[in-house]
Design an enzyme around this catalytic site. Structure first.
Site, PDB file in Angstrom:
ATOM      1  N   GLU A 164       5.991   5.674   5.861  1.00 38.17           N
ATOM      2  CA  GLU A 164       5.229   6.612   5.044  1.00 38.17           C
ATOM      3  C   GLU A 164       3.800   6.093   4.958  1.00 38.17           C
ATOM      4  O   GLU A 164       3.595   4.925   4.612  1.00 38.17           O
ATOM      5  CB  GLU A 164       5.827   6.712   3.650  1.00 38.17           C
ATOM      6  N   ARG A 192      17.796  -6.003   5.674  1.00 29.16           N
ATOM      7  CA  ARG A 192      16.346  -6.100   5.644  1.00 29.16           C
ATOM      8  C   ARG A 192      15.901  -7.534   5.394  1.00 29.16           C
ATOM      9  O   ARG A 192      16.702  -8.390   4.995  1.00 29.16           O
ATOM     10  CB  ARG A 192      15.751  -5.152   4.604  1.00 29.16           C
ATOM     11  N   LYS A 194       4.699  -1.810  -3.476  1.00 29.03           N
ATOM     12  CA  LYS A 194       3.347  -1.236  -3.432  1.00 29.03           C
ATOM     13  C   LYS A 194       2.787  -1.026  -4.825  1.00 29.03           C
ATOM     14  O   LYS A 194       1.599  -1.240  -5.064  1.00 29.03           O
ATOM     15  CB  LYS A 194       3.373   0.083  -2.665  1.00 29.03           C
TER      16      LYS A 194
END
Length: 702
Positions: free
Chosen positions: A76, A338, A348
């Site tokens: 994104e 991950r 973020k």
């Protein structure tokens, strides 16, 4: 011999056995000789095993061994990539390349309110910097017309409906009660509306007839499924029982509780499509469809998306883009663990607080949670933002209780590329080589399990990688002037110094040894100590790359600071050798030596080793900031060989940097006995600014 003195008798069977052995031995030796003459001797070790063709990744390919592997990396464009994304990039691009396939870089740009051009640029740069070249750069927005067409098709197939519920009503329908308990899940009153009404209202959404949050297109999945539909009866056949078990699993998966497909956004202007659209598709609707439209064969993502796989397949099957219970047609989604690096902040939202500062105690500063967020409120999947340690934790707000005084928290870092952060732009600025990051990812392995590691493990990996790939220079962080009193004022001796004693290919350079040299303050003590083996009054020490040692005769200090400013010493063959050797930089105008600079030493940003557990809601993180996270040496010096290193960057020449993506951070070297350094982006003109990449030892000490 036998009893008569003749040769012993041998049975016929034994003789045949011996003959067979002799023949086999002869055949083996002949084959060995032929192999030696037909093939040249190996010039080195066998090539390393392809990491993308073993373990979990091998299993993924074996499930779908297509001739044309096609993957994608779909970020994104609403923020900067971080170290966790280095794994996603490496896995998707590396897997495709290993099987002779291709990988797209696809921007999932379906939320115009959060997307900025700087993120698109930074993401493209980081992919190329890591050494990967996308087959295509695509955008989900390229498919907006097709996505809308398929949304109408879904309505026509009675698998989507327009919902007008408030966020609280949506939560209640999902079984979430105001007291925090869970009740029965029920479909909303809009679930059974007919196709024509849904089409009319969906087009009204498209044409601006509804404000943000007033209407949402939802997929008709399993929210209306009642428990009695999957209750097993004793008379059920084995096949019926399996079907009911499958239905129960689908009905109890939050990813299939009639998630949103389209919503009206508050900011409808899109960077690529302008003002054409007032409605935008959600991730859950867009992602799998665009995978199918781009003919992706293997959709590789991280394990938290495993719960979304049934929804991924459900939508593709509903639109005939995939066959039920088969991965032969359409994309196959599989999930790997991950990369989590402990001691870092990757969220973020939290990095934005560090970069921009925040305000607590001010209700007006809190992000809106009104009806315009209804589509997001429908997604009760508790998927963590990439980098958060607790995926079940709610999104925090900067708003605190109204009885607290407003408090403005200033920025804690320079920007998103501050070398104390673990965004990819920050790691690049710090000087971390792209090859070191890729090796780090592959050394940890690709499996279903999350790869949890610590920052010191990453540093050790980088340190090992740099050890033999960058040149070495003498650098003094905190210099003290040393005057060698027994040498003439114009004394200059050029010393031939290798850039790497163990790698002749890096070459050599000349450094001036003169009457005045500079040593590091850590290498001198005002009082002699039997446990200190460097320079002190009356004691001698060796000099790296110089012929003879030096002996301290005296020193002088600055009265105002109390610091030693100058040392008088003797140099020569008659000076005792000392027990150690230290680095230095000579003073010579003709050689442009020393080169003066600012050196920045970056340490952990927080005092806590688990910064994600700090109080971010009320900005308590600010009180935990490490006051020594950035230490500057504004009067540091480096030898003149630095000019050659700067002019012949990148060091090492690899990955994207080998293809021309060279910037200041690719000027890397080892400061002897000090640390590994890289040139900072603020170094311009005659100004030299260095960032420490990593220390020479894990503890950072000498």
């Amino acid at each position: 011999m036998d009893a008569t003195g003749g040769e012993p008798k041998v049975s016929k069977r034994a003789a045949e056995k011996e003959a067979k052995k002799a023949a086999a031995k002869a055949a083996k030796e002949k084959a060995k000789a032929e192999q030696a003459t037909s093939k040249p001797a190996s010039s080195g070790p066998a090539p390393p095993e392809d990491p993308f063709k073993k373990g979990w990744l091998k299993g993924v390919y074996d499930e779908k061994p297509v001739k044309e592997v096609h993957t994608r990396f779909p970020p994104e464009p609403n923020g900067y990539l971080h170290i966790g994304h280095a794994k996603a990039i490496t896995v998707n691009f590396g897997f495709a390349k290993s099987h002779g396939g291709i990988c797209n870089l696809r921007f999932d740009d379906t939320n115009p309110s959060k997307e900025e051009e700087r993120y698109f640029t930074a993401i493209k740069d980081m992919v190329q910097w890591l050494g990967f070249e996308p087959a295509k750069i695509t955008y989900s927005s390229d498919e907006f017309d097709k996505l809308y067409e398929l949304a109408e098709e879904l309505i026509k197939r009675e698998k989507a409906y327009v919902c007008y519920c408030s966020p609280d009503e949506v939560k209640k329908g999902r079984g979430k009660l105001p007291n925090g308990e869970h009740g029965l899940r029920t479909a909303c009153k809009h679930w059974s509306r007919d196709v024509e009404d849904n089409l009319t209202d969906f087009r009204k959404m498209r044409d601006g007839g509804y404000k943000p949050g007033e209407a949402v297109l939802r997929m008709k999945q399993y929210l209306a499924t009642k428990p009695e539909e999957y209750e097993v009866d004793e008379e059920d056949s084995l096949e019926v029982k399996k079907q009911k078990e499958k239905l129960k699993a689908m009905a109890n998966n939050p990813a299939l509780w009639d998630c949103a497909a389209y919503r009206v956004t508050k900011n409808s202007h899109h960077h690529r499509t302008g003002d054409k659209w007032r409605i935008y598709p959600t991730y859950e609707f867009t992602h799998c469809i665009v995978d199918a439209l781009e003919q992706i064969s293997h959709s590789l993502c991280t394990v938290e998306f495993e719960t979304l796989r049934p929804a991924y397949n459900w939508l593709l099957e509903a639109l005939d883009m995939k066959q039920g219970a088969s991965d032969e047609q359409g994309p196959m989604q599989r999930e790997y663990g991950r990369l989590n690096v402990e001691g870092t902040i990757l969220s973020k939202r939290r990095i934005a607080m560090l970069v921009e500062g925040t305000t607590v105690g001010d209700a007006s500063a809190a992000p809106s949670t009104g009806v315009e967020e209804v589509a997001d409120d429908m997604d009760e999947l508790t998927l963590a933002e990439e980098g958060e340690e607790d995926p079940s934790a709610p999104l925090e707000s900067t708003k605190s209780s109204t009885d607290k005084a407003t408090r403005r928290i200033p920025p804690a870092v320079l920007d998103w590329d501050d070398p104390r952060l673990f965004t990819l732009v920050a790691l690049r600025r710090r000087g971390v080589p792209p090859g070191a990051l890729k090796k780090f990812v592959l050394d940890l392995g690709v499996t279903k399990a999350n790869a949890n590691t610590a920052t010191h493990t990453l540093d050790a990996n980088i340190r090992t990688y740099l050890e033999r790939t960058v040149p070495r220079l003498m650098l003094v962080l905190d210099p003290i002037k040393v005057v060698l009193t027994n040498l003439p004022d114009d004394y200059v001796e050029e010393r031939e110094v290798p850039f790497d004693p163990k790698d002749k290919a890096k070459g050599t350079h000349k450094v001036p040894f003169t009457k005045t040299i500079y040593i590091d303050r850590d290498d001198f003590r005002e009082e002699d100590d039997p446990d200190f083996f460097r320079l002190s009054p009356g004691q001698s020490v060796g000099l790296l790359n110089a012929e003879h040692p030096v002996k301290c005769l005296s020193f002088s200090k600055d009265n105002s600071t109390g610091k030693v400013t100058e040392i008088l010493a003797k140099y020569g063959a008659d000076v005792p050798a000392g027990k150690a050797r230290i680095h230095w930089v000579g003073e010579s105008t003709a050689h442009n030596s020393p080169i003066k600079l600012e050196a920045r030493i970056f340490n952990p940003l927080f005092k806590s080793s688990k910064p994600n557990e700090l109080d971010w809601k009320n900005a308590g993180y600010y009180d935990n900031l490490n006051p020594d996270s950035l230490v500057k040496y504004e009067n540091a010096m480096v030898e003149c060989g630095f000019e050659y290193v700067r002019d012949h960057a990148p060091w090492p020449r690899e990955e994207g940097e080998a293809k021309g993506m060279v910037e200041n951070s690719s000027v890397r070297f080892q400061g002897l006995r000090t640390a590994f350094f890289a040139l900072d982006k603020e170094a311009k003109g005659g100004k030299v600014v260095l960032n420490r990449i990593v220390s020479l030892r894990a503890d950072g000490g000498k």
